[in-house]
Design an enzyme around this catalytic site. Sequence first.
Site, PDB file in Angstrom:
ATOM      1  N   LYS A 123      54.782  45.062  41.093  1.00  0.00           N
ATOM      2  CA  LYS A 123      54.286  44.280  39.964  1.00  0.00           C
ATOM      3  C   LYS A 123      55.263  44.464  38.805  1.00  0.00           C
ATOM      4  O   LYS A 123      55.420  45.577  38.288  1.00  0.00           O
ATOM      5  CB  LYS A 123      52.885  44.780  39.600  1.00  0.00           C
ATOM      6  N   ASP A 220      36.117  43.832  36.082  1.00  0.00           N
ATOM      7  CA  ASP A 220      36.593  42.517  36.525  1.00  0.00           C
ATOM      8  C   ASP A 220      36.539  42.392  38.044  1.00  0.00           C
ATOM      9  O   ASP A 220      37.490  41.930  38.677  1.00  0.00           O
ATOM     10  CB  ASP A 220      38.001  42.247  36.012  1.00  0.00           C
TER      11      ASP A 220
END
Length: 404
Positions: A123, A220
């Site tokens: 990432k 989330d």
Amino acid sequence: MACEEDSREATCKDRDLDWHHYSKSSGRSGRSGRSRRSSHRHKDRRRRRSHSRHRSSSRRSHHRRSRKRSRSVEDDDEGHLIYHSGDMLRARYEIVCTLGEGAFGKVVECIDHSNDGARVALKIIKNIDRYREAAMSEVEVLEQLKSLDSERRYACVHMLDWFDYHGHICIAFELLGLSTYDFLKENNFQPFPIEHIRHMAYQIIRAVRFLHKNKLTHTDLKPENILFIDSDYDMEYNPEKKRDERTLKNPDVKIVDFGNATYEHEHHTSVVSTRHYRAPEVILDLGWDHSCDVWSVGCILIEYYLGSTLFQTHDSKEHLAMMERVLGPIPTDLLQKTKKRRYVHRCKLDWDVHSSSGRYVRKHFKPLKHYMMSKGEDHQKLFDLIEKMMEYDPANTVFPFKPD
């Protein structure tokens, strides 16, 4: 399915775009139709720091960037690292391809030459202060989880490495398969088999209980943030529906994306969770705790069962009306305490059942157990579980069993 896709795309108006995390799916699927809340929490974290430190950090930003920059390392206008297949980072990670792109940066597949050529997901965060700070917050959480679960007993993604590459925070993860949402999408939103839902539910609940035990709320949870370890499948043609249907070989999953995870002692922003999985206490601005994760898991499980999202809306009052249609009236005491007075009239949800939206909700939604496709014991137990998770009052919300 067209409505499903349009609704998912519309969430981009509410929140930043997300990418498919650490997954082989992203190169095929592109950006996620659903999106994530993030900037609010990271602004609050920054607000806790002194004003002088923040100003000092901002002044140093350009200097740091120019000091670390070399002729061979460049960013585009949005702050993404410019790279090509075959590029090497830290003389270790060889970039193979892009897996996904989002507001925070990009995820690429890499060959780790320091680990026998293992494939990893890297990432790469944008070279912008606020995203760099957000990434460092995620690194802190991932390091804590790694130390707490060194034996990998729980289904949470593991960070393998992280480093700062010319102003870009890079986080290496194990390379996983498709997200559960992507698998549904590529399988024409065919529901998962009940035995797979049971297996996935066990792993998700066990992992979330592990987070809560360690005073951490994910905030989330959604099908995009639950990835299969290996999404290989068997294909079989369905003559009735005249289409191929995929069945997973292995339903093992892992929870990903801890960029919005919040500890009990940290400031809790007023809004958390992606819209469709947002708990009623969050919508009503009553404050939230671990129970908001439990609600999200309930929404996820029924989505696995139906093949589509239960609460498809982008309006908070309509969202609450859908909840009432499925789960019954919202308790009066919660409506009396809400700061969102525009949602309430005479201690009830201010909702016109004769409006076009009211007629839509009444036509397309029904009490929870009316969604059951079978009266079999497994189906009954699943809906009993979902019913206990989707509890209006956070004080009464607990996972109904202990998988440990």
